[in-house]
Design an enzyme around this catalytic site. Structure first.
Site, PDB file in Angstrom:
ATOM      1  CG  HIS A   1       1.807   0.524   7.447  1.00 36.35           C
ATOM      2  ND1 HIS A   1       2.927   0.691   6.662  1.00 36.35           N
ATOM      3  CD2 HIS A   1       0.800   1.181   6.808  1.00 36.35           C
ATOM      4  CE1 HIS A   1       2.611   1.430   5.609  1.00 36.35           C
ATOM      5  NE2 HIS A   1       1.327   1.744   5.665  1.00 36.35           N
TER       6      HIS A   1
ATOM      7  CG  HIS B   1      -0.560  -1.199   2.792  1.00 38.35           C
ATOM      8  ND1 HIS B   1      -1.339  -0.440   1.956  1.00 38.35           N
ATOM      9  CD2 HIS B   1      -0.150  -0.359   3.774  1.00 38.35           C
ATOM     10  CE1 HIS B   1      -1.411   0.808   2.415  1.00 38.35           C
ATOM     11  NE2 HIS B   1      -0.690   0.885   3.537  1.00 38.35           N
TER      12      HIS B   1
ATOM     13  CG  HIS C   1      -2.725   4.620   6.587  1.00 31.93           C
ATOM     14  ND1 HIS C   1      -1.526   5.018   7.125  1.00 31.93           N
ATOM     15  CD2 HIS C   1      -2.441   3.755   5.588  1.00 31.93           C
ATOM     16  CE1 HIS C   1      -0.550   4.433   6.453  1.00 31.93           C
ATOM     17  NE2 HIS C   1      -1.077   3.662   5.525  1.00 31.93           N
TER      18      HIS C   1
ATOM     19  CG  HIS D   1      -0.943   7.121  -0.498  1.00 38.40           C
ATOM     20  ND1 HIS D   1      -0.241   6.090  -1.067  1.00 38.40           N
ATOM     21  CD2 HIS D   1      -0.621   7.120   0.810  1.00 38.40           C
ATOM     22  CE1 HIS D   1       0.464   5.478  -0.131  1.00 38.40           C
ATOM     23  NE2 HIS D   1       0.257   6.093   1.018  1.00 38.40           N
TER      24      HIS D   1
ATOM     25  CG  HIS E   1       0.236   8.125   6.092  1.00 41.21           C
ATOM     26  ND1 HIS E   1       1.608   8.071   6.007  1.00 41.21           N
ATOM     27  CD2 HIS E   1      -0.231   7.449   5.000  1.00 41.21           C
ATOM     28  CE1 HIS E   1       1.949   7.387   4.923  1.00 41.21           C
ATOM     29  NE2 HIS E   1       0.858   7.000   4.291  1.00 41.21           N
TER      30      HIS E   1
ATOM     31  CG  PHE F   1       3.007   2.542  -0.897  1.00 40.26           C
ATOM     32  CD1 PHE F   1       2.040   1.820  -0.217  1.00 40.26           C
ATOM     33  CD2 PHE F   1       4.157   2.898  -0.200  1.00 40.26           C
ATOM     34  CE1 PHE F   1       2.208   1.437   1.109  1.00 40.26           C
ATOM     35  CE2 PHE F   1       4.330   2.533   1.129  1.00 40.26           C
ATOM     36  CZ  PHE F   1       3.359   1.802   1.790  1.00 40.26           C
TER      37      PHE F   1
ATOM     38  CG  HIS G   1       5.414   5.825   2.322  1.00 36.72           C
ATOM     39  ND1 HIS G   1       4.978   6.486   1.208  1.00 36.72           N
ATOM     40  CD2 HIS G   1       4.300   5.481   3.007  1.00 36.72           C
ATOM     41  CE1 HIS G   1       3.659   6.515   1.195  1.00 36.72           C
ATOM     42  NE2 HIS G   1       3.208   5.920   2.278  1.00 36.72           N
TER      43      HIS G   1
HETATM   44 CU1  C2O Z   1       1.209   5.790   2.697  1.00 37.09          CU
HETATM   45 CU2  C2O Z   1       0.131   2.676   4.268  1.00 37.09          CU
HETATM   46  O1  C2O Z   1       0.945   3.939   3.205  1.00 37.09           O
END
Ligand code: C2O
Length: 587
Positions: free
Chosen positions: A336, A340, A369, A185, A215, A356, A206
């Protein structure tokens, strides 16, 4: 209301390992929303249409905002020529628009902080292999079942915890090990790879149309590695069901200090029973009693109201030559990002989940995710006969590299991600309490646009977002007929959003809001938001968002008005964010 073509099939006996733990049955309200039903595992089956229509005009609008392009170029050149002459060619000129290809992983670099010019203190490059196989989806023999995290019982978590523990025990240089997987990631988001066809540009999956498919592949291999480690080809990742009130807390096993699912680098104030705020702001937390109702409205906006056009769900077009962050889709920039930021440590850099480069080091990332992936499946199902996917090769043929469950390096394409059942997994069915949660207005037929005395948008921008900004935006068309509205979505475009990607940023957008209650997002006046979590690799980008207005204007009953009062309310990082302009378009 969107046409819904969901068909539900009853339990197919995939598993009997799911039971409901009583503490998870907390009810947050007794009102109109249906409670979770179907505790027996059921499969979420969504009708798939072959009618892949066109959305090209719209797609080209999204990247083709030429004035914005010039701006960006000037800004980049202004940053000391860090970007070479190749950047002078508009990245979206049709002649050079080609899908992004898998990076050359041997050229992975640790990267430099583009603002401070210092090398990054994190190295997330993968082990190098030159033996790459074009991946073919294997025939599905046994379907994997992905349960809701709050409904999965002890038997399930025993397996899941064992699998994660085994992954953590793999040798550090095994590409399937826990840390190597976390680094996958980091590498794809931290500007460590050159774009295959344009070494002047770095790859960033992203804030663009790669978000969902990339993802999906990441989770696909992660799940297969875990399943292989425990010898269970039906193993499926759990989904953190934060779009349902029963899932709006951290799922219990992840918060158990003795579990391999635990991660100490989390916001300690957000362990159960804290409620997950899908409009999370670090600086100005919202009132607890508003969170569930806000969350369901946020979900309605991201899944129904704001996503009539493909770009607004998927994110903006990104091909070879595109600079990072052309524009995130609704779920990506909203719920989303909030989950995070809410989960990570309460520090500016927010490790693990809130940054990230480190987010994959927290096992809850994969449950988070998996829910994002499930929302993609649900959204496609809600589209009915409307286009669900881009038909452009620039999207379908884009490809990425992953190590599979046998530690083989494979090349995978976007076009193989469109049907999760073909990829061999299905989701447990739970209610969607946001689906019909269309918000009501605070004030109908408000005259606030006429009386506010706010300046016209074109006299104000660019502007720094260090305070609430209110402007009047002129609608090029008004009194649109039902037919007009079906043909074209009216969109509020907020462009030239200039942000440093190393910062947590959030701002909310309201239309014709008289009351200034920025905590209340469960009213029709709330149009949407922008948010981002920090990246290690700091870079200034110009990005944009588009918010659907057609339904909002109906709700507020102002279809005949020529001007709208738009309020931009900074919540985090506003002092370092500026906005280039606001306009209304029809697409
Ligand atoms: Cu690749 Cu929720 O991020």
């Amino acid at each position: 209301m969107a046409t819904i073509s969901l068909s539900w099939s009853a339990s197919n006996g995939v598993s009997s390992a799911f039971s409901l733990s009583p503490q998870r049955r907390r009810k947050f309200f007794t009102g109109k929303q249906p409670h979770l039903t179907g505790y027996a595992p059921k499969i979420h089956r969504l009708a798939v249409s072959c009618n892949h229509g066109q959305d090209r005009k719209h797609a080209s609008e999204n990247v083709g905002n030429s004035p914005g392009k010039l701006d960006r170029r000037n800004v980049l050149l202004g940053m000391g020529g860090l970007y070479g002459a190749a950047n002078l060619v508009p990245s979206d000129s049709p002649a050079m628009a080609t899908p992004t290809s898998s990076p050359d992983i041997s050229k992975c670099t640790r990267g430099t902080n583009l603002n401070t010019r210092k090398p990054l203190d994190v190295d997330c490059c993968p082990p190098v292999s030159t033996n790459i196989i074009d991946y073919k989806l294997p025939p599905v023999e046994k379907m994997r079942f992905r349960p809701a995290a709050q409904l999965a019982g002890k038997e399930y978590y025993d397996k899941f915890e064992k699998a994660i523990a085994l992954m953590k025990a793999l040798p550090a240089d095994d590409p399937r090990s826990f840390m190597q997987q976390a680094n996958v990631h980091c590498a794809y988001c931290n500007l460590t790879y050159e774009q295959a066809g344009d070494p002047k540009q770095k790859l960033q999956i992203h804030n663009c149309w790669h978000f969902f498919p990339w993802h999906r592949w990441y989770l696909y291999f992660y799940e297969r590695i875990l399943g292989k480690l425990i010898g269970d080809p039906t193993f499926g990742l759990p989904f953190w069901n934060w779009d349902h009130p029963d899932g709006m807390v951290m799922p219990g096993p992840f918060a158990n200090k003795d579990s391999p699912l635990y991660d100490a680098r989390r916001n300690q104030a957000h362990l159960p029973p804290a409620l997950l705020d899908l409009a999370y702001s670090a600086k100005s937390p919202r009132k607890q009693n508003k969170i569930v109702s806000n969350n369901l409205t946020v979900m309605y906006g991201e899944m129904v109201r704001n996503v009539k056009k493909l770009d607004d769900f998927y994110g903006a077009k990104y091909v070879t030559g595109t600079a990072p962050n052309p524009g995130p889709g609704s779920v990506e920039r909203g719920s989303h990002i909030a989950a995070h930021g809410w989960t990570g440590e309460a520090t500016p850099s927010g490790e693990d989940m809130g940054n990230f480069y480190s987010t994959g080091r927290d096992a809850i990332f994969y449950a988070h995710h998996t829910n994002v992936d499930r929302l993609w499946t649900i959204w496609r199902g809600l589209r009915g006969t409307k286009p669900k996917d881009y038909t452009e090769a620039d999207w379908l043929d884009a490809n990425y590299l992953f190590y599979d469950e046998n530690a083989q390096l494979v090349r995978v394409t976007v076009k193989d991600t469109l049907d999760n059942e073909k990829m061999g997994y299905v989701y447990q069915e739970v209610d969607l309490p946001w689906l019909n949660n269309r918000p009501t207005p605070r004030v109908k037929k408000s005259k606030v646009a006429e009386t506010s005395g706010a300046p016209a948008a074109d006299t104000v921008f660019p502007v720094k977002l260090d305070k609430v900004v209110k402007v009047l935006v002129t609608r090029p068309k008004k009194s649109r007929s039902k037919k007009d509205k079906e043909r074209e979505e009216e969109l509020l475009v907020i462009e030239g959003i200039e942000v440093d990607t190393a910062k947590f940023v959030r701002f909310d957008v309201f239309v014709n809001d008289e009351d200034d209650k920025p905590d209340e997002l469960d009213k029709a006046e709330f149009a949407g938001s922008f948010s981002q979590v920090p990246h290690k690799n700091s870079i200034n980008v110009k990005t944009k968002i588009r918010l659907g207005l057609t339904e909002l204007l109906e709700d507020l009953d102002v279809e005949d008005d020529e001007k709208l009062l738009v309020s931009l309310v900074p919540k985090d990082g506003g002092e370092e964010t500026s906005i280039g302009g606001i306009k209304i378009i029809y697409a």
